[in-house]
Design an enzyme around this catalytic site. Structure first.
Site, short mmCIF file in Angstrom:
data_model
loop_
_atom_site.label_atom_id
_atom_site.label_comp_id
_atom_site.label_asym_id
_atom_site.label_seq_id
_atom_site.Cartn_x
_atom_site.Cartn_y
_atom_site.Cartn_z
N TYR A 5 24.35 -22.84 52.75
CA TYR A 5 24.34 -21.39 52.98
C TYR A 5 23.63 -20.67 51.84
O TYR A 5 22.77 -19.80 52.07
CB TYR A 5 25.77 -20.88 53.12
CG TYR A 5 25.88 -19.39 53.36
CD1 TYR A 5 25.43 -18.82 54.54
CD2 TYR A 5 26.45 -18.55 52.39
CE1 TYR A 5 25.54 -17.46 54.76
CE2 TYR A 5 26.56 -17.18 52.60
CZ TYR A 5 26.10 -16.64 53.78
OH TYR A 5 26.20 -15.28 54.01
N SER A 11 22.84 -12.43 50.93
CA SER A 11 24.24 -12.51 50.52
C SER A 11 24.33 -12.87 49.05
O SER A 11 23.44 -13.54 48.51
CB SER A 11 24.98 -13.57 51.34
OG SER A 11 26.26 -13.86 50.79
#
Length: 312
Positions: free
Chosen positions: A182, A156
């Site tokens: 994350y 990501s």
């Protein structure tokens, strides 16, 4: 830089058009929802035998039936896999028989509240990286049997939020922040692709990482269903478009022998040294491609999992 005829709006089906995967076997993690479904559908439509590796096997069976019906390919399997549970990962790898040609590390969690596994590992790092690391190393012999296997790692742009903080991967000292956690896990995904390609070059195994784009899926369940909330509507993708880059890395002849790279919108993206040096959602941080960092992460992962270097 790898450039392809595909881009932002391309779908998984368009990318796989004309590709023949008959006789090939694929595993897609997290394939009971979101882009994992469409990645699996495109691979099955191209003729591959596809195993949906999922936590919820009942949901997986429904998806498998739908894919088999829509593609006419009955070779869609379902197998239980919980990446946060090492016993589950070990059971999956132990039960695998025969060669594996494509491994798509697609499953993940995003920006979840502070949680830890029984081993004391922060949940996002444990699920997004360590679970997939254990899966890939456990399937190494099956991947090596092909001689040209591909590993596809869904990362990501969130990796730009944090490098891997090697001295504190599980927030034992830092205040927990769901987005930093994350970001760290997504950086780990890219570093894994770099080191897997280097270590397993002699086996013909390549690994590449990607940003699928901004898509509204169950991944956003901890963020009110809208991810970071910073992506303008014109940059949002459908799940069919979101799966395109994964399918490209898994199937395209343009990626034969190519590994250790990071792709966005079906094309390799630029390396950057600061957030904002590339268009929104593009760019890969230099630290995510650092070979020394990649080797260090591999060794740390082996230590955390209780494995020796010789084991993989």
């Amino acid at each position: 830089m790898i450039r392809t005829p595909f881009g932002f709006a391309s779908t998984a089906a368009e990318v796989a058009a004309g590709i023949d995967l008959a006789g090939r076997r694929a595993v897609v993690t997290g394939a009971s929802s979101g882009i994992g479904v469409e990645t699996s559908r495109a691979l099955a439509a191209a003729g591959a035998e596809v195993t949906l590796a999922v936590r919820d096997t009942a949901a997986g069976q429904r998806v498998a039936a739908d894919i088999a019906s829509s593609t006419g390919n009955p070779a869609v399997r379902v197998s239980a896999l919980d990446l946060a549970d090492l016993a589950s990962v070990a059971a999956f790898t132990a039960s695998w028989d025969g060669p594996l040609h494509i491994l798509v590390n697609n499953a993940g969690v995003m920006a979840c509240p502070e949680q830890y596994t029984p081993e004391g590992w922060e949940l996002q790092f444990a699920t997004n990286h360590l679970g997939h690391f254990a899966l890939a190393t456990g399937l190494h012999a099956a991947l090596a049997a092909d001689g040209a296997a591909r590993i596809v790692v869904v990362s990501s742009t969130g990796h730009q939020r944090s490098p891997v903080v090697f001295d504190d991967v599980s927030f034992a000292f830092r205040p927990y922040d769901p987005w930093l956690a994350y970001g760290q896990s997504k950086t780990a995904n890219v570093l894994f692709a770099v080191e897997a390609t280097r270590r397993w070059a002699g086996d013909g195994i390549t690994a590449n990482a990607l940003m699928p784009g901004a898509i509204y899926t169950g991944l956003q369940r901890h963020t009110g269903g809208r991810g970071s909330g910073r992506v303008p509507p014109e940059l949002m993708k459908t799940v069919e478009q979101g799966a395109a880059t994964s399918v490209l890395l898994a199937t395209s002849p343009l990626l034969e022998g190519v590994g250790g790279r990071y792709f966005v919108d079906c094309n390799q993206t630029q390396t950057i040294d600061r957030r904002g040096d590339a268009p929104l959602l593009h760019g890969v941080a230099r630290y995510a491609l650092d070979p020394d960092g990649a080797q260090r992460l591999w060794e740390l992962s082996q230590t955390l999992l209780g494995r020796t270097q010789e084991a993989s």
